[in-house]
Design an enzyme around this catalytic site. Structure first.
Site, PDB file in Angstrom:
ATOM      1  CG  HIS A 123      16.100  30.364  29.363  1.00 42.66           C
ATOM      2  ND1 HIS A 123      15.360  29.234  29.113  1.00 42.66           N
ATOM      3  CD2 HIS A 123      16.948  30.486  28.314  1.00 42.66           C
ATOM      4  CE1 HIS A 123      15.750  28.701  27.963  1.00 42.66           C
ATOM      5  NE2 HIS A 123      16.706  29.446  27.456  1.00 42.66           N
ATOM      6  NE  ARG A 150      24.901  40.156  42.674  1.00 44.89           N
ATOM      7  CZ  ARG A 150      26.138  39.695  42.840  1.00 44.89           C
ATOM      8  NH1 ARG A 150      26.656  38.856  41.970  1.00 44.89           N
ATOM      9  NH2 ARG A 150      26.857  40.079  43.854  1.00 44.89           N
ATOM     10  NE  ARG A 198      29.732  31.101  40.451  1.00 39.03           N
ATOM     11  CZ  ARG A 198      30.805  31.435  41.187  1.00 39.03           C
ATOM     12  NH1 ARG A 198      31.144  32.696  41.348  1.00 39.03           N
ATOM     13  NH2 ARG A 198      31.529  30.511  41.753  1.00 39.03           N
ATOM     14  CG  LEU A 208      24.223  35.139  53.518  1.00 35.16           C
ATOM     15  CD1 LEU A 208      23.030  35.695  52.762  1.00 35.16           C
ATOM     16  CD2 LEU A 208      23.707  34.314  54.713  1.00 35.16           C
TER      17      LEU A 208
HETATM   18  C1  BG6 Z   1      18.996  29.085  24.609  1.00 35.16           C
HETATM   19  C2  BG6 Z   1      19.051  30.345  23.807  1.00 35.16           C
HETATM   20  O1  BG6 Z   1      17.682  28.809  24.992  1.00 35.16           O
HETATM   21  O2  BG6 Z   1      19.812  29.223  25.758  1.00 35.16           O
HETATM   22  C3  BG6 Z   1      20.485  30.692  23.444  1.00 35.16           C
HETATM   23  O3  BG6 Z   1      18.285  30.194  22.625  1.00 35.16           O
HETATM   24  C4  BG6 Z   1      21.370  30.696  24.671  1.00 35.16           C
HETATM   25  O4  BG6 Z   1      20.544  31.952  22.787  1.00 35.16           O
HETATM   26  C5  BG6 Z   1      21.170  29.428  25.487  1.00 35.16           C
HETATM   27  O5  BG6 Z   1      22.713  30.787  24.243  1.00 35.16           O
HETATM   28  C6  BG6 Z   1      21.906  29.505  26.813  1.00 35.16           C
HETATM   29  O6  BG6 Z   1      21.841  28.272  27.466  1.00 35.16           O
HETATM   30  P1  BG6 Z   1      22.967  27.850  28.499  1.00 35.16           P
HETATM   31  O7  BG6 Z   1      22.466  26.589  29.088  1.00 35.16           O
HETATM   32  O8  BG6 Z   1      24.220  27.683  27.703  1.00 35.16           O
HETATM   33  O9  BG6 Z   1      23.078  28.981  29.467  1.00 35.16           O
END
Ligand code: BG6
Length: 497
Positions: free
Chosen positions: A241, A355, A384, A393
């Site tokens: 992510h 940020r 955010r 900003l």
């Molecule tokens: C998942 C993770 O990919 O993303 C989890 O395995 C996490 O641990 C989740 O809680 C968070 O996703 P979101 O969309 O709730 O921020």
């Protein structure tokens, strides 16, 4: 009749993800008239269930964002009538062949496209892909398979997984999902940068001092310890992510292509730029990582558990539930700019933010108004991602009055105030893209390799050297080590606004 049909099979239909995200997202797409005219949805799992029982289960989860809208219950009934259940083993071609027979009945001789969403544990992944993609279960149109992470646990296992998947599917059929790429503000990153003269020219080491990508959850692994302990926060959040966000943020400018009909080319070019930036990054070093694990803490009469209190987690687990890292991109644009990431569970707040801290104004006339703390005077752009989506900003401004006092204030784009339209869930966008064959927001195998290459050495070192994570109390701001790491690069973490 040569109209086509789409059959969507959710493999692992009784799991958490299916209930919380996949079925509600499919319903939202249906509600918005985004699903094709002829579609059928099948839940596939091991337990015995009737169609009616599946519908009942799904209807309970459809307390989604649109449940208060007009016609919702009517639409829900229509939707549920198109949901069915098939019970089968994940590794049984025979069971998938039975599903195929049922699907054929629904498809009624039309061109049949099939989408499988594999929402199942990693150990049964490959077998399920084999069965789902076998001729026994594919239609005469396209067959696509959405797969969820974990895509391996390091470079080697990921390569093995990719190789196994490619025995059964072409790269074009594999849709590796990273749901962060479907989030509205992540989608908006390119627009913010490339469609705004006031940002694009500043997107370089000349003006940007550091970039922080922060993920925080205010709850622990509750019930997911078994999965989590095998992976840890670096593999669960950072390697995918947060790194995807970084790649989108930092990529070079793609060559622009205007014509609509070359959408595929555009997709390819964008991904190439993202892979390129990952390849110009230095693999993360041990000294640039801080890991932590949460410990029990009592607050307001409630005792919150330690990570290792989870019954599915070994008592002596060294798995990090928190990590902070400093990453660097060795190219002309970003030379020397620290990209700091922080991800943690059981912290004091919940959110995800990018940020961007800008440099000091050279020879700033007003420096003395900020005393010795010049950092307070730098501009900062905050994106955010969640909750309560916003972009602001931070600028320096004169506090109204006869004196000359400055403070830092926000120019604020608050989505809820600005737009009346609700923001779709990430899974809605991604499912729709998969149905439409749009691959832009899915992870390519070369991108996955590049992502693992950055984290594999340090993950190995942490595990081989049995590095003990710093403990932090449940509900706190995480280990202090994260501050020392940032300070080493002259950075102060921003606090989620
Ligand atoms: C998942 C993770 O990919 O993303 C989890 O395995 C996490 O641990 C989740 O809680 C968070 O996703 P979101 O969309 O709730 O921020």
């Amino acid at each position: 009749e040569n109209e086509s049909t789409v059959s969507i099979t959710v493999v692992g239909a009784s799991g958490d993800l299916a209930k919380k995200k996949i079925f509600p997202a499919l319903f939202a797409l249906y509600y918005e008239d985004c699903l094709p005219k002829h579609f059928t949805i099948y839940g596939y799992a091991r337990s015995k269930m009737t169609d009616a029982e599946l519908r009942n289960m799904v209807s309970k989860t459809l307390t989604c964002r649109i449940d208060k809208r007009e016609n919702c219950s009517e639409k829900m009934d229509q939707f549920l009538k198109r949901c069915f259940y098939h019970s089968g083993q994940y590794d049984s071609e025979e069971n998938f062949a039975q599903l195929d027979k049922k699907l054929k009945r629904h498809e009624g001789g039309r061109v049949s496209n099939r989408l499988f969403y594999l929402s199942i544990p990693p150990n049964i992944f490959v077998e399920a892909v084999k069965c789902a993609s076998s001729s026994a279960s594919s239609g005469n149109g396209w067959t696509r398979v959405i797969v969820e992470k974990p895509f391996g646990r390091d470079s080697e296992s990921s390569a093995v997984l990719t190789k196994s998947l490619k025995q059964y599917l072409t790269e074009d059929q594999i849709f590796r999902i990273d749901h962060y790429l479907g989030k509205e503000l992540v989608e908006n990153l390119s627009v913010l940068r490339f469609a705004n003269l006031i940002f694009e020219p500043l997107w370089t080491r000349q003006y940007i001092r550091n970039v922080q990508i922060i993920f925080s959850e205010d709850f622990g692994t509750e019930g997911r310890g078994g999965y989590f302990d095998n992976y840890g926060i670096i593999r669960d959040i950072m390697q995918n992510h947060l790194l995807q966000i970084l790649a989108l943020f930092a990529m070079e400018t793609p060559v622009s292509l205007d014509a609509e009909d070359i959408r595929n080319e555009k997709t390819k070019l964008l991904s190439v730029c993202q892979v390129k930036v990952l390849r110009s990054m230095r693999p993360l070093r041990l000294e640039d990582v801080v890991i932590g694990q949460y410990k029990s803490h009592s607050k307001g009469g409630v005792t919150y558990p330690s990570y290792t209190d989870d019954k599915t987690v070994p008592k002596d687990s060294l798995t990090p539930t928190f990590a902070a890292a400093a990453l660097f991109i060795d190219n002309a644009r970003w030379d020397g700019v620290p990209f700091l990431m922080k991800a943690g569970k059981a912290l004091h707040n919940k959110g995800a933010e990018i940020r961007v801290q800008f440099r000091h104004v050279p020879g700033n006339l007003y420096n003395r108004n900020f005393g010795t703390d010049l950092d307070r005077a730098t501009n900062e752009l905050v994106i955010r991602v969640q909750p309560d989506e916003a972009i602001f900003l931070k600028i320096n401004n004169k506090v109204p009055g006869l004196g000359m006092r400055l403070d830092r204030s926000n120019l604020n784009l608050h989505y809820a105030a600005r737009y009346s339209k609700e923001i779709p869930d990430a899974y809605e966008r991604l499912l729709l893209d998969a149905i439409e064959g749009e691959r832009r927001l899915f992870i390519r195998s070369d991108e996955l390799d590049a992502a693992w290459a950055l984290f594999t050495p340090v993950l190995k070192e942490l595990e081989e050297k049995k590095i003990i994570p710093e403990s932090y109390p449940y509900g706190s701001r995480g280990p202090v080590g994260a501050h020392y790491l940032a300070a080493r690069y002259n950075v102060r973490w921003g606090d989620l606004d």
